[in-house]
Design an enzyme around this catalytic site. Structure first.
Site, short mmCIF file in Angstrom:
data_model
loop_
_atom_site.label_atom_id
_atom_site.label_comp_id
_atom_site.label_asym_id
_atom_site.label_seq_id
_atom_site.Cartn_x
_atom_site.Cartn_y
_atom_site.Cartn_z
N HIS A 297 0.84 -1.21 0.00
CA HIS A 297 0.00 0.00 0.00
C HIS A 297 0.86 1.25 0.00
O HIS A 297 0.39 2.34 -0.31
CB HIS A 297 -0.96 0.01 1.20
CG HIS A 297 -0.27 0.22 2.51
ND1 HIS A 297 0.50 -0.73 3.11
CD2 HIS A 297 -0.22 1.30 3.33
CE1 HIS A 297 1.00 -0.25 4.24
NE2 HIS A 297 0.57 0.99 4.39
N LYS B 137 9.60 -2.39 3.63
CA LYS B 137 10.74 -2.16 4.54
C LYS B 137 10.75 -3.20 5.64
O LYS B 137 9.70 -3.56 6.18
CB LYS B 137 10.58 -0.77 5.17
CG LYS B 137 11.74 -0.30 5.97
CD LYS B 137 12.81 0.36 5.12
CE LYS B 137 14.08 0.64 5.90
NZ LYS B 137 14.90 -0.57 6.09
N LYS C 42 3.53 -1.70 12.03
CA LYS C 42 4.49 -0.85 12.75
C LYS C 42 4.71 0.47 12.02
O LYS C 42 4.65 1.55 12.60
CB LYS C 42 5.81 -1.63 12.83
CG LYS C 42 6.87 -1.07 13.72
CD LYS C 42 8.16 -1.88 13.64
CE LYS C 42 8.01 -3.32 14.07
NZ LYS C 42 9.33 -3.99 14.31
N LYS D 273 10.03 -8.48 5.36
CA LYS D 273 11.03 -9.09 6.24
C LYS D 273 11.80 -10.14 5.45
O LYS D 273 11.26 -10.73 4.50
CB LYS D 273 10.35 -9.79 7.43
CG LYS D 273 11.25 -9.95 8.62
CD LYS D 273 11.40 -8.63 9.34
CE LYS D 273 12.00 -8.74 10.69
NZ LYS D 273 11.72 -7.50 11.45
N SER E 38 15.51 4.24 10.45
CA SER E 38 15.81 3.74 9.09
C SER E 38 15.19 4.66 8.05
O SER E 38 15.77 4.92 6.99
CB SER E 38 15.23 2.33 8.90
OG SER E 38 16.13 1.36 9.36
N1 GLU Z 1 14.39 -5.16 12.00
C1 GLU Z 1 13.89 -3.98 12.61
C2 GLU Z 1 12.42 -4.14 12.97
O1 GLU Z 1 11.94 -5.23 13.17
C3 GLU Z 1 14.18 -2.74 11.77
C4 GLU Z 1 13.54 -2.68 10.43
C5 GLU Z 1 14.02 -1.52 9.57
O2 GLU Z 1 14.75 -0.68 10.05
O3 GLU Z 1 13.65 -1.51 8.39
O4 GLU Z 1 11.73 -3.19 13.18
#
Ligand code: GLU
Length: 477
Positions: A71, A76, A100, A112, A368
């Site tokens: 979306h 990320k 998140k 992921k 990030s």
């Molecule tokens: N792996 C981290 C998380 O679970 C960071 C992810 C990121 O910075 O893209 O939020």
């Protein structure tokens, strides 16, 4: 050696747990069932295998990248290096990334990655081969790029791995101006950003501080308002756990317990997190730390007296089996998915409160986002305006001193005059994000009839925002 790729083993329930939380929260929204289904599903699941040279032979590595929701672009999320990684877990973690990002208003979809290895069993050279080959596989299938999908560190990976990914991506995309925006969590020297390493832990600590600052909520839990003197147990002394403990200590909390693989330690008068960290570095274990009670069974450490428990290791740590023995009033989820839905229900029934993972640990992806912005703009935060701000502040101080006749000492002058550094701007953006998001979730919690948990409230907010994105994209009426 080869491993079984059929990783969607029946008793894996992490993605199912995330969907359970989602379905429950969805009952507090008014969206069309089809739209809810679109939001909940994993859009793309890429499962692949590749060989690497090991010793005199070869080993086949199992790996995944899941893009949960498009979306927003790019998607990320981190890459997990662990021998426990499986498809269900990567799907669940990708979904959590979507929610998140929505919660903290970071304009990304969730993703992921996972590489099924125990990094400790590989030389640095082998890890580099694995990481570079993983990146090439993503490039081949268009699963990486500054506007497509942007990996980051997660459990078992860090700045070193991100620099290998950045270099591989840039090498394979010669002349691409924004190539460094294809991955975040890079070392500062490779266009990373100040404050990214500690961002998740700092965010967890800010989330807790904000939560306990609300007097009326603390009253219901039988706690006083404010972080000062709050007793905290932290599970996990990795990047997230260590930095959560460090910043909580700076904010005035007392770290009374620490849990790791090898066992747990507890001292009601407080533990010096830096000293424990050094002790573990020197001896290989937190056990044996002077003056602390020890538990060989690490899980017992979670059950000791405290106000706040911070699980900052892995998923599935707080279950129906141990929830009634947890003495904390607040669980702040530094890790992703540490509490099962059944355990959460019991904890709330018993008068507890959970600060949910998808908000509590969102500091990492927030910073990030700042790193990605820096990479796309090709300029460090503060570079254009720092000197200008300092000169303006200097003029103001000189003018006020002239008018009032009061001379500031040099420490006072420099603290007022100083322009913001990149680190200060990053930390300010992070703090603002965590504080605003907490109150957004809390408002939904307070104002929604019949809502049961902060997690449900966080999900409701996320679902509503994602639904609006789909509607704006024109893919849903
Ligand atoms: N792996 C981290 C998380 O679970 C960071 C992810 C990121 O910075 O893209 O939020």
């Amino acid at each position: 050696m080869t491993t079984n790729i059929n990783a969607a083993v029946p008793d894996n329930h992490f993605f199912g747990d995330v969907c359970k939380f989602f379905d429950h929260a969805a009952t507090f929204t008014k969206h069309d069932a089809g739209l809810l289904d679109q939001i909940k599903s994993c859009n793309s699941v890429y499962r692949f295998r590749f060989p690497i040279r090991k010793g005199n032979g070869f080993e086949v590595i199992d790996a995944w990248r899941v893009e949960h929701s498009h979306h927003q672009s790019p998607t990320k999320g981190g890459i997990r290096y662990s021998e426990m990684v499986n498809e269900d877990e990567v799907m669940a973690l990708a979904a959590l990334m979507t929610y998140k990002c929505a919660i903290v208003n970071v304009p990304f979809g969730g993703a992921k990655g996972g590489i099924r290895i125990n990094p400790k069993n590989y030389t640095v050279g082998e890890l580099e081969n694995i990481t570079r080959r993983y990146t090439v596989e993503l490039i081949k299938k268009n699963f990486i790029g500054p506007s497509i999908d942007v990996p980051a560190p997660d459990y078992g990976s860090g700045e070193r791995e991100m620099s290998w990914i950045a270099d591989t991506y840039a090498t394979m995309n010669p002349g691409q101006l924004d190539a460094m925006g294809a991955v975040t969590g890079k070392p500062i020297a490779l266009q990373g950003i100040a404050g990214r390493r500690e961002a998740t832990g700092r965010g967890v600590a800010i989330a807790i501080r904000e939560c306990v600052s609300v007097g009326e909520d603390m009253l219901k839990l039988g706690l006083t308002a404010g972080i000062s003197g709050k007793k905290v147990i932290v599970q996990g002394l990795g990047n997230v756990g260590y930095h959560s403990a460090k910043f909580l200590t700076e904010f005035g909390a007392l770290i009374v317990g620490l849990c790791e693989f090898e066992g747990a330690i507890y001292n009601a008068d407080g533990l010096d997190i830096e000293a424990v960290f050094q002790h573990r570095k020197a001896t290989g274990s937190i056990l044996g730390y002077p003056g602390a009670i020890e538990f060989k069974n690490s899980m017992e450490g979670l059950e000791q007296p405290c106000d706040i428990l911070v699980p900052a290791a892995l998923e599935n740590q707080i279950t129906i089996e141990n929830i009634t023995r947890i003495q904390a009033k607040i669980i702040a989820e530094g890790a992703n998915g540490p509490t099962t839905p059944e355990a959460e229900a019991v904890f709330y029934q018993n008068g507890g409160l959970i600060i949910p993972d998808m908000y509590a640990n969102a500091g990492g992806v927030t910073v990030s986002y700042f790193e990605w912005l820096k990479n796309l703009s090709h300029v460090a935060f503060g570079r254009m305006n720092r000197r200008f701000e300092e000169n303006s502040n200097l003029n103001l101080v000189n003018m006020v001193e002239g008018i009032t006749g009061v001379a500031l000492n040099s420490a006072q002058r420099s603290s007022i005059i100083k322009g913001a550094s990149e680190l200060e701007l990053v930390n300010s953006g992070l703090e603002d994000t965590m504080i605003r998001s907490y109150h957004e979730i809390r408002e939904t919690f307070i104002n929604t009839q019949g809502i049961d948990t902060l997690r449900t409230a966080a999900f409701v907010g996320a679902i509503n925002k994602i639904a609006v994105s789909y509607q704006n994209l024109g893919v849903w009426p």
